[in-house]
Write a protein that holds these residues in place. Structure first.
Motif, mmCIF file in Angstrom:
data_model
loop_
_atom_site.group_PDB
_atom_site.id
_atom_site.type_symbol
_atom_site.label_atom_id
_atom_site.label_comp_id
_atom_site.label_asym_id
_atom_site.label_seq_id
_atom_site.Cartn_x
_atom_site.Cartn_y
_atom_site.Cartn_z
ATOM 1 N N TYR A 147 0.841 -1.187 0.000
ATOM 2 C CA TYR A 147 0.000 0.000 0.000
ATOM 3 C C TYR A 147 0.880 1.242 0.000
ATOM 4 O O TYR A 147 1.794 1.356 0.808
ATOM 5 C CB TYR A 147 -0.870 0.012 1.259
ATOM 6 C CG TYR A 147 -1.536 1.321 1.448
ATOM 7 C CD1 TYR A 147 -2.674 1.624 0.700
ATOM 8 C CD2 TYR A 147 -1.007 2.260 2.303
ATOM 9 C CE1 TYR A 147 -3.270 2.844 0.837
ATOM 10 C CE2 TYR A 147 -1.603 3.484 2.434
ATOM 11 C CZ TYR A 147 -2.744 3.769 1.699
ATOM 12 O OH TYR A 147 -3.321 4.986 1.829
ATOM 13 N N PHE A 148 0.620 2.108 -0.925
ATOM 14 C CA PHE A 148 1.380 3.359 -0.942
ATOM 15 C C PHE A 148 0.429 4.528 -0.954
ATOM 16 O O PHE A 148 -0.666 4.458 -1.525
ATOM 17 C CB PHE A 148 2.256 3.434 -2.190
ATOM 18 C CG PHE A 148 3.283 2.350 -2.216
ATOM 19 C CD1 PHE A 148 4.480 2.481 -1.535
ATOM 20 C CD2 PHE A 148 3.041 1.174 -2.900
ATOM 21 C CE1 PHE A 148 5.407 1.474 -1.547
ATOM 22 C CE2 PHE A 148 3.973 0.164 -2.914
ATOM 23 C CZ PHE A 148 5.160 0.308 -2.245
ATOM 24 N N SER A 149 0.886 5.612 -0.390
ATOM 25 C CA SER A 149 -0.024 6.751 -0.291
ATOM 26 C C SER A 149 0.100 7.702 -1.493
ATOM 27 O O SER A 149 -0.833 8.422 -1.825
ATOM 28 C CB SER A 149 0.225 7.503 1.016
ATOM 29 O OG SER A 149 1.600 7.770 1.132
ATOM 30 N N ASP B 210 3.775 5.750 -6.411
ATOM 31 C CA ASP B 210 3.914 4.464 -5.745
ATOM 32 C C ASP B 210 2.815 3.522 -6.185
ATOM 33 O O ASP B 210 3.038 2.342 -6.387
ATOM 34 C CB ASP B 210 3.845 4.648 -4.222
ATOM 35 C CG ASP B 210 5.140 5.209 -3.705
ATOM 36 O OD1 ASP B 210 6.118 5.164 -4.464
ATOM 37 O OD2 ASP B 210 5.164 5.672 -2.564
ATOM 38 N N LEU B 211 1.655 4.114 -6.341
ATOM 39 C CA LEU B 211 0.510 3.328 -6.733
ATOM 40 C C LEU B 211 0.801 2.577 -8.023
ATOM 41 O O LEU B 211 0.491 1.404 -8.177
ATOM 42 C CB LEU B 211 -0.689 4.256 -6.925
ATOM 43 C CG LEU B 211 -2.046 3.625 -6.669
ATOM 44 C CD1 LEU B 211 -2.179 3.234 -5.223
ATOM 45 C CD2 LEU B 211 -3.130 4.604 -7.054
#
Lengths: 998, 998
Positions: free
Chosen positions: B21-23, B27-28
């Motif tokens: 999980y990335f914010s 990253d997504l």
């Protein structure tokens, strides 16, 4: 973006310290990045852990999960850890057995990601749960991880009531953790997983990580909870927080045990794979009870330190292949754990070039085990070179503990030990007293034996160097006395006087040995010699017990031809002898027949006489049943065998599962007393006339014509005083060997004695007592191997307040003078205890002797795997096919052939000693111990030092050589590792060049 | 280059199936790549493994390492695997115990890299080692992995001699693997690691992967080998090869066992970290013995398949935290392994959305264990609805195995079983014969009992449905006969005739029950009922044995007031009575005194008479010792207790480590016979007149006034024939319950009977025998629970040819008619065996009875963890504190409180039954079994079906309901997983969008 990817990649690889080989140029450059980042985790940790703080306290970890019960949500405890995992079983009423936490790689990786992305609050100032929850939420809002609107809702869920497994006061061992914690700080509590149910499918793909804990399989409550939480999407991201409080705080009803909380790990997640929920929590909890990681958690400066901690943990995990192990099996905690210190030290010694020199893995490190710890005799047996130097050191060593030697004896275990050893001692005193009486025409009888035992025992236990040693008469001394008495009778010498002079000479010789520190030669006695000696003594004990039992069968013969039908033909009549003449000198039945002595014998009704009377009047017994005594032999056998096997069973009962540990320990401690009481009761119920223990009831010399003091002069020619020097020498050797080898066995390192020993002091007192006993005409006393071992055995201590699941450890022996003194005081006053003691049948005591012999053969049982090769264990190996043999450490290192050869040598020595002992040569028997030492010395030629180190101990001079060798090796290694560093340097420069080129 | 990095990254993550999980937005996108590549490994494997081939054979794996000994290099075997690891211990003379391979994560990752970069040759045509080595080198040269110049040198090293651990013919179990292998192909051999020493520092950073195997710690040989290999840098790259031959080939002296080789893994590496050498090899070997991976290895199409195999393996490994386990401990193989089939099937059922639904890990899957396998009674107890349908099915079932029922009995075990059961049977026959004789005034006596037992037993064992059942007289029948006899005497009815009619009616009723398939109601008997019944019978056995023993004490009273000194006062004289009159009707000593009967009684020398004679002449015994018999009671006790405890000890000896398994098994099988012989010998040596086993020596009815055939008419009024229907009903119920419940216990699923049972057939023969016995005036026979259990117990089979370290599995019971028939034939000819049998003392047989009772209490011991909750085990739980209780599966699932409640209900039932049994109500005792079934039915109201499934079995109708519930659940789950897939679809589309956006 590339940098991001590289970073991730680096991390992932770095924590496995894997570098890879690629054949193409570009790959090489990629690889380079990896090499540069070699083990940042290790570097980080080295940095934190180097700070020399006080050791971190033990953590108690509790995992609570959110459950929906009775219309309300609450946090319910689902597992706890002290050192091992205990899970709440299905139904929620029961703790599982403590077991090793088996994790999956997944959960560990998922946890790692949680910590990377979640919110980490280190050294938060917290005093209550609501405030802490507020702080966490605030932080999350600040970091933009959650929307400010849902604060209230999260806070509502996090502050739900906590319900714990045990309502009753918590298990003693948990409460004790505080006490055993090395720091003065209260034990710290770690609160692990909050997992919370939110609406499903809130967070898309993130659900792989933040999972939901549903109430066990009750699918209907899904929606209810959903409603309780509101139907709005109030949380669009999962919620992770790791909190370390600045100070441990008591957070109300949060915890199961009333210990302050220092850490909190919160995990709230949307619904996802329903299977891997708990696992992250379990992984976190397992990490927190890991010694290394908990250290890291205490000292971490930032998020990266924690990640580094996980990486190091991953580096050391042990992997079981799925096909060879069933994950359903809960692994019982091992008997012994590797010390965390070792892991930490490996770590700080790390060279950069081999950051995980040991990481080749658990299994590999078993291969290069070091040699067993060398036999350490300590300073006690150093040759000081000064006059009485050893004695002086002994006194200096013993004085500080003198007071504690008394108050440390006050323990329930001592009661059992005293009774057990007391019974052993008086049986011994009676047996040897009787034999001495026979051998010396009652110059030394049972009475002298009792008094002497009491006197010598009390003095020795009060002032001796090793008060656990029990003094007693021994076989060689008995034989010596017998020969001496025969010699004096044949040569018209006064026995008591020459015996006094021998005693005085011997005392003097002992004192000379003490003054010259002669006991230091004991250090050449290795396990080989000890085992030979103690096994022999044990065998003698066993064979004596059996012989005595068999003698009962001879004493009470069974009528084997008895046929119930011919009952009428069995009788035994007293027939008047042809010449009716009272044998007035008959010592038997003298008092009883005094009434009859006035009668005319011809008028005597011979049929009315008892057996004794009949014989004393000179009658003869005629009849079929005269020679036989019914039932007594059989009952004696039942009592003998029953006592022995009941004692053995009760001792074994300790390892069973029934009743609380305390009960079992108590029962095992008192097993001998219980068995004795049970079989005395049986004997009493049967009310048969079995042979009983009879102690003298009056204090007076056994022989009426001797007093309590022996005069040194008067009866023998003067030169006898000097001539007795020669036999005294033999006695001194007897005493010295018997005493010191028993002392060595008692002081063995496996017994974990802490107060030190005093070989010189022991010998000093034995010498003095020798002189005193000679003056009073009492037997001579020396350490009794088997009873001393039994004494130690009955005073063993085991650790109690361990974490659930940890095996109790053998801590040592209650070293004190109290039990010994009490035993001998009791022996002294046995004269007054006669009315009680007369209920004890002798076969029961023979059973106790058999038990003592068998138990001392096994010695104090040492846990398998300590590397000690016990003679008895090695004997058993002969009977086992190789594949069934237990996994002894020495078997891993020494070929079986060599082990067997070594054991065979020992057996041969034993056989030779046994034969010697059975002949008149018994008197030089202790000298043969010296022979054993010579045999041991020649073994150096047959066996390699490596094999001997595992099977035996290494002789002192060889030991030194070995150590020097090791030193040299270490130096070599150092040199090499430096070389390595250099090469690393090279690699690094190559790498940097590569990076530039890419 | 980005693609390369991405690829690596994908791989690394994919095989852990971790998504993150990335914010932030970027990253997504990174994360997306991960999600797309979710588990390519799983997909690949699903593809290969789906092909339905024949099962792959078991692999024998051997690891050889290059060692330098005596100036020459050679390959020396250092470990081997069949299922578990066996290592060559230090010193090289000994195999370690088989243990679970504990690996490190490192080595697995390193191995993975090896396979990624090394040379993989699949389906190489090879017939000899040199040719294969050539091929490997050729391939490496082609791929540019090594320089062509060093071919010769590598080939030289690879073809060095191989030395193996065992020179003597290999262990039986290894040789047997071929036989037990399911495929007809010869067992396949896997040759694991060649690790070779090269010059140090040849390959820079690659040394992390390709490590060197040095001779154990001998540093000086470093240079020597270096020289041997030449000082030139002839190898600038490490050398890895994984070879799968197209056909298994016997490669000369390569292998330890003469099995053809299919796989080769070669690893040659330069010097590096000296610690992680072997580990890669061990990892490879462990992988190859993994069922899943070896399947993959057989079917792999390319390198990627192998990698996928490793990834799947990694996914399922079990991780032990380093702080909770000592890697030095060699883990003993578990008793039971999870089946590989399950792992494979999980695998093929994988949904894309949850590719590792179970990968939450070993530990997690323990949580959601399914319910225990339901109680399966199979078709035997189906209600067919046709006339004699059940009987017909039984016959059809038993006929095919009829021949094998004889030849399968030829086994050494049968000898022991026959002797054991024979002794049990004749003791029983004598006891019941005696009791029946008392009860019926010798209408049925010992002789009838012997004949009847033999007749009924032989017929039943020849034709019965379950020939393992042993027929015998039982208590309720005895009581019935007693009441019947009293009734007929009081009412002047001929006992034998009415008994015949009752028998005929009862036979008819039994046949009706058979014809109507009435036995099907047995399926309502669950473990609860079985346990209640069999425990009761066991208790009766135990109490009978003890009572009989105590009766010896009464029969041979001990003179407790005996004092050896008053020996002369003990006598027993025969005194003439005042009225001297021969009581001619005295049954005792009738023959003996025939000589005396001519004498004048007054002239008789009364003192010369034996006890019997004295009493028969009307004399009286006067004297102190008349009432007592010495020694016999004590000796009897010793014989009794000795037989019992020796049998128990010998049975336990089987689990010890001494002597080869075969010896121990033999000894355990013959334990009872050995004990009986030992104590008969002891009795013989003591030559005391203990009570002996006396069998009748002539075949004739016990009562002279009856013949061998009973006439149906003549002595009683005609209506008796019809009226006897009523008592016959009671007998039928007795017979039916006694017979069928014993059959259920014998046919329990834990006994793993394979030939099926025949409840209807059993009952048919019992009915027929009833009629026959009634005609002949013999006792009635029915299945005897305890002896039948003992019969089964003595015919247990365990697996022999298992891989080293695998625990022997209980395979089943030797199901045959041979032992049963032999037992009863022997019983029949016992009349002729009387001279031998008279040496057996009765107390020894009572000891055997005690053993039978105790052993049947425990039933056939089922391994802990099979989920079966045994009554006796649950009883023991009362005495154990919760934390010491064993880890029974049912304890994990049912709260202790409920377990205890269930056990208490059982104990109460038992107590009630016991009381009933002790009164005259004993006759309705078998009917009470129906009461037990009612109690069980009401338990449904108190306990949940979940708890009952664990503690007991579920009643048939409930069982169905349960199954339906489960079906529903499954459907729900399916629906859900589909939903999941949908959501996965969603995610995927999101992802694709993301990828485009980046």
């Amino acid at each position: 973006m590339l940098s991001d990817v590289n970073l991730l990649y680096k991390e992932m690889y770095a924590h496995f310290n894997i570098s890879r080989y690629f054949s193409s140029k570009e790959d090489l450059c990629v690889c380079v990045c990896v090499c540069v980042t070699v083990s940042p985790a290790a570097e980080r940790l080295r940095h934190i852990l180097r700070e020399e703080d006080e050791p971190t306290p033990t953590l108690f970890t509790e995992m609570d999960t959110l459950q929906h019960e009775g219309g309300e949500m609450e946090w319910k405890e689902s597992a706890r850890w002290v050192k091992f995992e205990e899970k709440v079983e299905e139904g929620g009423e029961r703790w599982s057995k403590p077991h090793v936490s088996t994790l999956s790689l997944h959960s560990l990786f998922e946890l790692r990601t949680c910590l990377q992305t979640g919110c980490i609050l280190l050294d938060l100032e917290g005093y209550s749960l609501p405030q802490i929850v507020d702080d966490i939420i605030e932080k999350q809002v600040q970091e933009g991880l959650i929307a400010p609107e849902i604060r209230e809702k999260i806070s509502f869920v996090l502050l739900r009531k906590h319900r714990h497994q045990t309502k009753k006061p918590i298990h003693r061992s948990l409460a004790d953790i505080g006490k055993s914690s090395p720091s003065s700080e209260c034990p710290i509590h770690f609160k692990c997983v909050f997992a919370l149910r939110f609406n499903e499918r809130l967070c898309g793909f993130s659900r792989f990580l933040f999972v939901l804990l549903g109430p066990n399989g009750k699918t209907k409550s899904y929606n209810e909870i959903g409603r309780a939480m509101g139907e709005v999407d109030f949380l669009d991201k999962p919620f992770v927080a790791f909190v370390r409080l600045a100070q441990a705080a008591t957070l109300g009803g949060l915890t199961e045990v009333p210990v302050p909380t220092r850490f909190l790990f919160v995990l709230l997640g949307p619904n996802g794979k329903t299977k891997s929920y708990n696992e992250i929590g379990r992984a976190m909890a397992t990490l927190m009870v890991d010694d290394l990681f908990s250290d890291v958690a205490y000292k971490a400066r930032d998020r990266e330190d924690l990640i580094a901690g996980i990486d190091e943990f991953l580096d050391e995990v042990i992997v079981l292949p799925p096909g060879e192990w069933d994950p359903k099996i809960r692994i019982e905690p091992p008997k012994k754990l590797p010390s965390a210190e070792m892991r930490k030290s490996v770590f700080s010694l790390n060279e950069l070039g081999q950051p995980n020199g040991n990481a080749g893995g658990g299994a590999a490190s078993a291969e290069d085990e070091d040699l067993p710890a060398p036999h350490e005799l300590g300073e006690e047996l150093k040759f000081t070179g000064r006059f009485c130097g050893g004695l002086w050191l002994d006194i200096k060593r013993k004085v500080p503990g003198f007071l504690s030697d008394f108050y440390e004896g006050f323990h329930i275990q001592s009661v059992s030990a005293v009774l057990f050893i007391y019974l052993g001692c008086i049986t011994n005193a009676i047996t040897f007293g009787g034999l001495l009486g026979d051998a010396t025409d009652n110059y030394q009888g049972v009475m002298e034996s009792f008094l002497g035992t009491a006197l010598a025992g009390v003095v020795f236990c009060l002032f001796g160097g090793q008060p656990l040693i029990i003094l007693s008469s021994t076989g060689p001394i008995l034989i010596f006395e017998k020969l001496l008495y025969e010699f004096s009778i044949n040569n018209d010498i006064d026995y008591m006087e020459i015996r006094l002079w021998i005693g005085l000479h011997s005392c003097l010789q002992c004192l000379i040995l003490v003054a010259t520190d002669a006991s230091y030669i004991i250090k050449y006695m290795t396990r080989f010699t000890e085992e030979g000696f103690s096994s022999l003594i044990s065998f003698i004990f066993i064979s004596d017990a059996l012989k005595k039992m068999m003698s009962i069968f001879n004493y009470y013969p069974i009528n084997r031809d008895f046929k119930p039908d011919y009952l009428t033909s069995y009788r035994c009549d007293c027939q008047a002898s042809d010449q009716v003449a009272l044998n007035s000198s008959s010592p038997l039945g003298l008092e009883n027949i005094s009434d009859y002595s006035m009668f005319n014998f011809s008028a005597l009704d011979w049929n009315q006489l008892s057996k004794k009377e009949c014989l004393s009047f000179g009658g003869s017994l005629v009849g079929k049943s005269c020679k036989y005594v019914p039932d007594l032999a059989m009952l004696s056998f039942i009592l003998f065998f029953g006592t022995y096997s009941m004692t053995i069973s009760l001792k074994k009962f300790k390892a069973s599962r029934y009743f609380p540990t305390k009960c079992r320990t108590l029962l095992a401690d008192f097993s001998i007393i219980v068995s004795i009481l049970v079989f005395c009761a049986l004997d009493y119920v049967m009310s048969l006339d079995t042979p009983k223990l009879h102690v003298p009831t009056q204090i007076k010399p056994t022989r009426p014509d001797r007093g309590w003091i022996v005069m040194p002069f008067g009866k023998n020619p003067w030169w006898m005083c000097l001539a007795s020097f020669a036999p005294a020498l033999l006695v001194t050797i007897l005493i010295f060997m018997d005493q010191q080898i028993t002392a060595v066995i008692v002081n063995r390192k496996e017994n974990k004695l802490k107060k030190g020993c005093g070989y010189h002091l022991d010998l000093f007192w034995v010498g003095i007592l020798m002189a005193v006993c000679s003056f009073m005409g009492l037997p001579w006393y020396v350490a009794a191997t088997v009873i001393s071992i039994a004494h130690i055995d009955s005073l063993k201590m085991e650790s109690e307040s361990s974490a659930p699941g940890e095996q109790p450890q053998f801590l040592g022996v209650r070293e004190q003078r109290f039990t010994g003194i009490l035993v001998f005081v009791l022996t002294g006053v046995s004269v007054f205890l006669a009315p009680v003691l007369q209920y004890i049948p002798m076969p029961v005591l023979y059973g106790v002797f058999l038990y003592m012999g068998v138990a001392s053969l096994h010695g104090i049982q040492v846990a398998v795997g300590t590397g000690v090769s016990e003679f008895w264990e090695r004997m058993k190996l002969f009977l086992m096919p190789a594949k069934h043999q237990p996994d002894f450490v020495f078997l891993r290192h020494v070929p079986l052939r060599r082990v067997h050869l070594f054991t065979l040598v020992q057996i041969t020595c034993l056989a030779v000693l046994w034969i010697l002992k059975s002949t008149v040569a018994a008197i030089i028997f202790p000298v043969m111990i010296l022979g054993l030492m010579v045999v041991r010395k020649t073994l150096d030629l047959i066996f390699s030092q490596h094999d001997l180190a595992w099977l035996d101990d290494i002789l002192p001079d060889k030991d030194k050589k070995k150590k020097e060798d090791e030193k040299k090796k270490k130096e070599k290694k150092k040199a090499k590792s430096e070389e390595h560093n250099n090469s690393d340097e090279e690699v690094r420069t190559t790498i940097i060049r590569c990076v530039r080129c890419s």
